[in-house]
Design a protein around this motif. Structure first.
Motif, PDB file in Angstrom:
ATOM      1  N   ALA A 178       0.869  -1.223  -0.118  1.00 38.50           N
ATOM      2  CA  ALA A 178      -0.162  -0.033   0.092  1.00 38.50           C
ATOM      3  C   ALA A 178       0.891   0.971   0.041  1.00 38.50           C
ATOM      4  O   ALA A 178       1.944   1.525   0.672  1.00 38.50           O
ATOM      5  N   SER A 179       0.546   2.195  -0.853  1.00 37.93           N
ATOM      6  CA  SER A 179       1.300   3.510  -0.717  1.00 37.93           C
ATOM      7  C   SER A 179       0.099   4.709  -0.459  1.00 37.93           C
ATOM      8  O   SER A 179      -0.795   4.739  -0.784  1.00 37.93           O
ATOM      9  N   CYS A 180       0.998   5.551   0.213  1.00 38.85           N
ATOM     10  CA  CYS A 180      -0.102   6.648   0.544  1.00 38.85           C
ATOM     11  C   CYS A 180       1.082   8.060   0.492  1.00 38.85           C
ATOM     12  O   CYS A 180       1.684   7.942   1.823  1.00 38.85           O
ATOM     13  N   GLY A 181       0.903   8.886  -0.343  1.00 44.07           N
ATOM     14  CA  GLY A 181       2.093  10.030  -0.366  1.00 44.07           C
ATOM     15  C   GLY A 181       3.435   9.270  -0.323  1.00 44.07           C
ATOM     16  O   GLY A 181       3.670   8.597  -1.457  1.00 44.07           O
ATOM     17  N   ASN A 182       4.067   9.500   0.426  1.00 43.31           N
ATOM     18  CA  ASN A 182       5.745   8.873   0.455  1.00 43.31           C
ATOM     19  C   ASN A 182       5.767   7.879   1.347  1.00 43.31           C
ATOM     20  O   ASN A 182       6.704   7.245   1.536  1.00 43.31           O
ATOM     21  N   ASP A 183       4.682   7.336   1.723  1.00 39.74           N
ATOM     22  CA  ASP A 183       4.858   6.086   2.853  1.00 39.74           C
ATOM     23  C   ASP A 183       4.321   4.958   2.061  1.00 39.74           C
ATOM     24  O   ASP A 183       3.416   4.800   1.400  1.00 39.74           O
ATOM     25  N   MET A 212      -4.411  -0.712   7.601  1.00 42.06           N
ATOM     26  CA  MET A 212      -4.449   0.731   7.158  1.00 42.06           C
ATOM     27  C   MET A 212      -5.188   1.481   7.889  1.00 42.06           C
ATOM     28  O   MET A 212      -4.842   2.859   7.943  1.00 42.06           O
ATOM     29  N   LYS A 213      -6.454   1.030   8.443  1.00 41.79           N
ATOM     30  CA  LYS A 213      -7.132   2.144   9.240  1.00 41.79           C
ATOM     31  C   LYS A 213      -6.481   2.341  10.460  1.00 41.79           C
ATOM     32  O   LYS A 213      -6.653   3.353  10.977  1.00 41.79           O
ATOM     33  N   GLU A 214      -5.693   1.357  11.075  1.00 38.20           N
ATOM     34  CA  GLU A 214      -5.162   1.680  12.256  1.00 38.20           C
ATOM     35  C   GLU A 214      -3.862   2.750  12.050  1.00 38.20           C
ATOM     36  O   GLU A 214      -3.661   3.646  12.801  1.00 38.20           O
ATOM     37  N   GLU A 215      -3.237   2.540  10.971  1.00 37.25           N
ATOM     38  CA  GLU A 215      -2.079   3.648  10.378  1.00 37.25           C
ATOM     39  C   GLU A 215      -2.512   4.826  10.050  1.00 37.25           C
ATOM     40  O   GLU A 215      -1.972   5.635  10.321  1.00 37.25           O
ATOM     41  N   LEU A 216      -3.596   4.813   9.245  1.00 42.19           N
ATOM     42  CA  LEU A 216      -4.148   6.200   8.660  1.00 42.19           C
ATOM     43  C   LEU A 216      -5.610   6.187   8.941  1.00 42.19           C
ATOM     44  O   LEU A 216      -6.475   5.837   8.320  1.00 42.19           O
ATOM     45  N   PRO A 217      -5.834   6.766  10.396  1.00 41.88           N
ATOM     46  CA  PRO A 217      -7.392   6.834  10.810  1.00 41.88           C
ATOM     47  C   PRO A 217      -8.153   7.764   9.980  1.00 41.88           C
ATOM     48  O   PRO A 217      -9.400   7.534   9.877  1.00 41.88           O
ATOM     49  N   SER A 218      -7.529   8.700   9.092  1.00 39.92           N
ATOM     50  CA  SER A 218      -8.369   9.591   8.292  1.00 39.92           C
ATOM     51  C   SER A 218      -8.753   8.888   7.083  1.00 39.92           C
ATOM     52  O   SER A 218      -9.147   9.654   5.925  1.00 39.92           O
TER      53      SER A 218
END
Length: 280
Positions: A178-183, A212-218
């Motif tokens: 999974a990719s989100c921005g630079n992460d 992913m919900k734990e790492e990225l709550p929003s």
């Protein structure tokens, strides 16, 4: 080739001779390179080399797909040939007799896929409990890939260690990235469920989204990419399930499929890394 009809009649100067067919495990190119290595002083083109190949020697692509000649199959046979001498009432002299001991019906797909609870103790009952002396050291040969060639190497271990190696259970690995921005987040989900069906895929997707919900709550939207495997991804059950997952996690989900034979990517590298670390 072992079959009675696996023969070929060759005309040698007017005399017809029947030969048993032989399988060339190397490609013509590989055999040609080996020939030049061993006979450096001979000048011979590859085309002429191929034409000089004996008529009864056939390449693997021309043989019927009923005989396995890979090193994995042969390595198990080589081990069983030695191991059977240390097992009472052994029927493990080769791979065929070994599998017949482990299940009551070899023609049943579920049984051969380790999905039968009735056969789960057959290995302990018919093999493990009949070992004469588990501490005996044995020697046997195994095929190894060395410098691009298959070479037989002698191995040594105790009977107990060999039995444990044969009894090891298969597992499946589902990988995701999974990719989100630079992460970036890499996932390797290991399970003893080797069915790879829609239920297994659903569990993996749910597990990844939970993380992913734990790492990225929003998190609000996920774009999913995969190949078009019908048994796992490109099917109506998965599409129906996406609506349920979307409602449960309050997410906007969309699924995209790569073109055929164009799905190689980071997930394959993750799986390869995990397998390599396990074997080390």
């Amino acid at each position: 080739m072992p079959g009675k009809r696996d023969t070929i009649v060759v005309n040698d100067d007017g005399n017809k001779t029947t030969y048993q067919k032989r399988i060339l495990l190397y490609t013509i190119r590989e055999a040609y390179v080996l020939f030049l290595t061993e006979h450096a002083g001979i000048s011979l083109g590859r085309t002429v080399f191929a034409e000089l190949c004996p008529k009864h020697v056939v390449v693997t692509s021309s043989m019927a797909h009923r005989v396995c000649v890979c090193i994995y199959y042969e390595n198990v046979n080589l081990l069983l040939n030695i191991l059977c001498k240390h097992i009472n009432e052994s029927q493990c002299s080769n791979l065929h007799s070994f599998t017949s001991v482990l299940v009551w019906d070899e023609s049943n797909y579920d049984l051969m896929s380790s999905n039968c609870f009735m056969c789960s103790n057959y290995f302990d009952l018919y093999v493990k409990s009949n070992v004469t002396d588990k501490n005996v050291q044995i020697r046997w040969y195994q095929w190894k890939h060395i410098n691009g060639y298959a070479t037989k190497k002698e191995q040594q271990s105790s009977v107990e260690q060999c039995i444990e190696a044969l009894s090891s259970q298969s597992v499946s690995i589902s990988t995701a990235n999974a990719s989100c921005g630079n992460d970036n987040y890499s996932f390797s989900l290991v399970s003893d469920n080797i069915s790879h069906d829609k239920y297994c895929i659903n569990s993996c997707i749910t597990s990844v989204i939970n993380k992913m919900k734990e790492e990225l709550p929003s998190l609000e939207e996920i774009l999913l990419f995969s190949d078009g495997t019908a048994s796992q991804f490109k099917q109506r059950y998965l599409f129906h399930n996406l609506t349920r997952i979307s409602n449960n996690f309050k997410l906007c989900l969309s699924w995209h499929f790569f073109a055929t034979s164009h799905a190689k990517g980071v997930v394959d590298a993750i799986g390869g890394t995990v397998k390599r670390l396990v074997w080390q």
